[in-house]
Enzyme design. Sequence first.
Site, PDB file in Angstrom:
ATOM      1  N   LYS A 133       4.657  12.568   4.733  1.00 56.81           N
ATOM      2  CA  LYS A 133       4.490  11.611   5.828  1.00 56.81           C
ATOM      3  C   LYS A 133       5.807  10.959   6.230  1.00 56.81           C
ATOM      4  O   LYS A 133       6.163  10.940   7.414  1.00 56.81           O
ATOM      5  CB  LYS A 133       3.476  10.542   5.409  1.00 56.81           C
ATOM      6  CG  LYS A 133       3.320   9.396   6.409  1.00 56.81           C
ATOM      7  CD  LYS A 133       2.245   8.424   5.973  1.00 56.81           C
ATOM      8  CE  LYS A 133       2.582   7.738   4.673  1.00 56.81           C
ATOM      9  NZ  LYS A 133       3.762   6.842   4.791  1.00 56.81           N
ATOM     10  N   THR A 134       6.531  10.431   5.257  1.00 61.21           N
ATOM     11  CA  THR A 134       7.788   9.743   5.565  1.00 61.21           C
ATOM     12  C   THR A 134       8.808  10.713   6.147  1.00 61.21           C
ATOM     13  O   THR A 134       9.560  10.379   7.067  1.00 61.21           O
ATOM     14  CB  THR A 134       8.353   9.067   4.300  1.00 61.21           C
ATOM     15  OG1 THR A 134       7.377   8.180   3.767  1.00 61.21           O
ATOM     16  CG2 THR A 134       9.615   8.283   4.617  1.00 61.21           C
ATOM     17  N   ASP A 141       3.913   3.290  10.854  1.00 62.55           N
ATOM     18  CA  ASP A 141       3.614   3.920   9.574  1.00 62.55           C
ATOM     19  C   ASP A 141       2.392   3.246   8.946  1.00 62.55           C
ATOM     20  O   ASP A 141       2.115   2.078   9.205  1.00 62.55           O
ATOM     21  CB  ASP A 141       4.835   3.768   8.666  1.00 62.55           C
ATOM     22  CG  ASP A 141       4.725   4.595   7.391  1.00 62.55           C
ATOM     23  OD1 ASP A 141       3.898   5.516   7.343  1.00 62.55           O
ATOM     24  OD2 ASP A 141       5.492   4.318   6.449  1.00 62.55           O
ATOM     25  N   GLU A 142       1.664   3.992   8.114  1.00 63.79           N
ATOM     26  CA  GLU A 142       0.494   3.456   7.391  1.00 63.79           C
ATOM     27  C   GLU A 142      -0.455   2.726   8.352  1.00 63.79           C
ATOM     28  O   GLU A 142      -0.879   1.592   8.102  1.00 63.79           O
ATOM     29  CB  GLU A 142       0.947   2.503   6.265  1.00 63.79           C
ATOM     30  CG  GLU A 142       1.916   3.116   5.265  1.00 63.79           C
ATOM     31  CD  GLU A 142       1.274   4.099   4.306  1.00 63.79           C
ATOM     32  OE1 GLU A 142       0.119   4.492   4.543  1.00 63.79           O
ATOM     33  OE2 GLU A 142       1.939   4.479   3.329  1.00 63.79           O
ATOM     34  N   GLN A 155      -6.699   6.829   2.293  1.00 60.57           N
ATOM     35  CA  GLN A 155      -5.889   6.013   1.390  1.00 60.57           C
ATOM     36  C   GLN A 155      -5.867   4.542   1.810  1.00 60.57           C
ATOM     37  O   GLN A 155      -4.933   3.812   1.469  1.00 60.57           O
ATOM     38  CB  GLN A 155      -4.461   6.560   1.314  1.00 60.57           C
ATOM     39  CG  GLN A 155      -4.389   7.970   0.750  1.00 60.57           C
ATOM     40  CD  GLN A 155      -2.964   8.445   0.550  1.00 60.57           C
ATOM     41  OE1 GLN A 155      -2.244   8.000  -0.335  1.00 60.57           O
ATOM     42  NE2 GLN A 155      -2.544   9.363   1.403  1.00 60.57           N
ATOM     43  N   ARG A 206      -2.047  10.913  -7.217  1.00 58.99           N
ATOM     44  CA  ARG A 206      -0.689  10.643  -7.694  1.00 58.99           C
ATOM     45  C   ARG A 206      -0.229  11.735  -8.658  1.00 58.99           C
ATOM     46  O   ARG A 206       0.962  11.862  -8.931  1.00 58.99           O
ATOM     47  CB  ARG A 206      -0.616   9.300  -8.442  1.00 58.99           C
ATOM     48  CG  ARG A 206      -1.036   8.051  -7.683  1.00 58.99           C
ATOM     49  CD  ARG A 206      -0.369   7.911  -6.355  1.00 58.99           C
ATOM     50  NE  ARG A 206      -1.226   8.448  -5.298  1.00 58.99           N
ATOM     51  CZ  ARG A 206      -0.819   8.716  -4.064  1.00 58.99           C
ATOM     52  NH1 ARG A 206       0.448   8.521  -3.733  1.00 58.99           N
ATOM     53  NH2 ARG A 206      -1.645   9.186  -3.160  1.00 58.99           N
TER      54      ARG A 206
END
Length: 627
Positions: free
Chosen positions: A32-33, A224-225, A255, A568
């Site tokens: 994503k980043t 973002d997010e 998430q 994770r």
Amino acid sequence: MEIFYGLNSGQVEAVKTINGPVLILAGAGSGKTKTLTHRIAYLLSQGINPENILAITFTNKAAEEMRNRIGRLSAISPACAEASAGRHKLFIGTFHSFGAKILRQEIECLGYKNNFVVYDEDDSLSLAKDIVSDLNLSRDRFKVSSLLNLTSKLKSELEKPEDIGPGDFYKRQFASFYNLYNRRLKAANAADFDDLIMLPVRIFEEFPEILKKYQEQYLYILVDEYQDTNRAQYILINLLAQKNKNLFAIGDPDQAIYGWRHADFRNILNFEKDYPKAKVIKLEQNYRSTQNILNAAHEIISKNVERKEKKLWTENPQGELIEVIEAVNEREEAGFILSKIMDLSKNSGFDLDKIVVMYRTNAQSRILEEACLYANLPYRVIGAVKFYQRKEIKDILAYLRLIQNQNDEISLKRIVGIFGKRSFENFKADFENLKKQAEISPPAKLIKTVVKKTAYYDYLAKKFPDAGADGEPESESRIKNIKELIGLADRYGNLGDFLIEVALMQQERSADNAKKLNLMTLHSAKGLEFDAVFIAGVEEDLIPHSRSAHSFEDLEEERRLCYVGMTRAKKHLWLLFAKRRTLWGEKREAMPSRFIMELPQYLVNFRSLADGYNLSAQTDLPDIKLE
């Protein structure tokens, strides 16, 4: 073109789609980043003025990471190097830093001066206490922490006191508090943290010419997010994007785990309703986990109703099955975890800092820390203070040490620092009685007496009014830690033995080892990754938390929290539950979580430690008393 190097087809499409609304559903571990930063670099390479780009994220750390990545891309890409020479004019920051930037320039239109100050939590708490006193409100019925939490909720959701339902006595008094609180803030030329979003929204709504100025400046907006935005943040962004509609929203509704912070994940679910012509791109290739881990996580998250369907896949190996372990109690659970970690470290070459143990509540860390200390295994607690170093634990232990030894100057100084000399003098009169009680009563009972006589829980409620990392008021989390201490003390017959044991437990003998085992709550794990993940206490009333029992929305968030924890893991994943657990000083029968029950057998290797799994055969683990 260098900007596209290393991107998959979905990421390239996301980067190259410049105009119009774009929704990127970016699964866990899907880059994503990387996608977000490459898109900004691509915008610069197309000759877009850095001043016309607005990139919003949620933490200063994330913003700094984005700036660094864009700088590295600029260094290797001639196409955007020249354009990015002025990238210091590019705004990459948090919602609150952007709101502050707007207010510095425009707040005078609301009757403030532009040299306003921002009140931190302590400032707001102090002001709120004054107002409760001025309004002559009962401190028992109108807790300052509750009033501030409700104030924050209203500001985050752009509501007013009259919007929260029929006006009973409490709501009428709250309305008086809310209005006076905001008047006092303005009189002091101050804004609180929530005002940094609410006031810019108010300016944009009340002064169209100011809104137009910023719409013409920020032609390209990236968020973002997006699933973590609250109502005020959502309105702020959509007002800015209203004219040009070049809004790039990236996130993952699966998430969304911050509902208790007033985040509304429906903002991302409703993106296509807000922007019917939006291009939707799914990033489903995962670069982190094995396929078995992804399949198991999908089996759980797919049971949620409110989500956007996507299924992660990977070119990584299929990997090992998910290990589901049944322990007799929390001590056996901790013993097994430590034995496996030492096995991974010694025999498989895993570095400790690549391993994590997660849990739902901070109070669960105590037994895990104890096991680490007994095993001489270095560890760090992420996002929280180690159990025996937490303020509330040190406070109670100071009382106990002073009861044991009234010449203990350090403990005396700590107690006086909490309540002041006058309060302490009142308590001092009870010391002889407490000392006599300590001779005949177990430490657990003595702690309860100390807590009651000092009204320590009330003290915590006043000092820590805000929500903590697990979604409940921080004071409640601290109270549960004390109850956990009571549960520990219950194993000892006298105060002296208990205090000696606690002192020994606080000696971390391998503190100089830089590579340490990670302990953290599931909420703290967002955005991180580890080779091996252990999730302890995967039981009903823990994961999912008991507070979600009667709420469809809360249960779905608990499911997302479990999903975040599972994703994770890169290579190995253990889910553990106990048949009996002592937590917060209470012994209870436990049941495996419904999330475990939802895993198909072909993905799981189930083992019960009662079937004779030999801890000592795995490692030379020091004796951890398994009850």
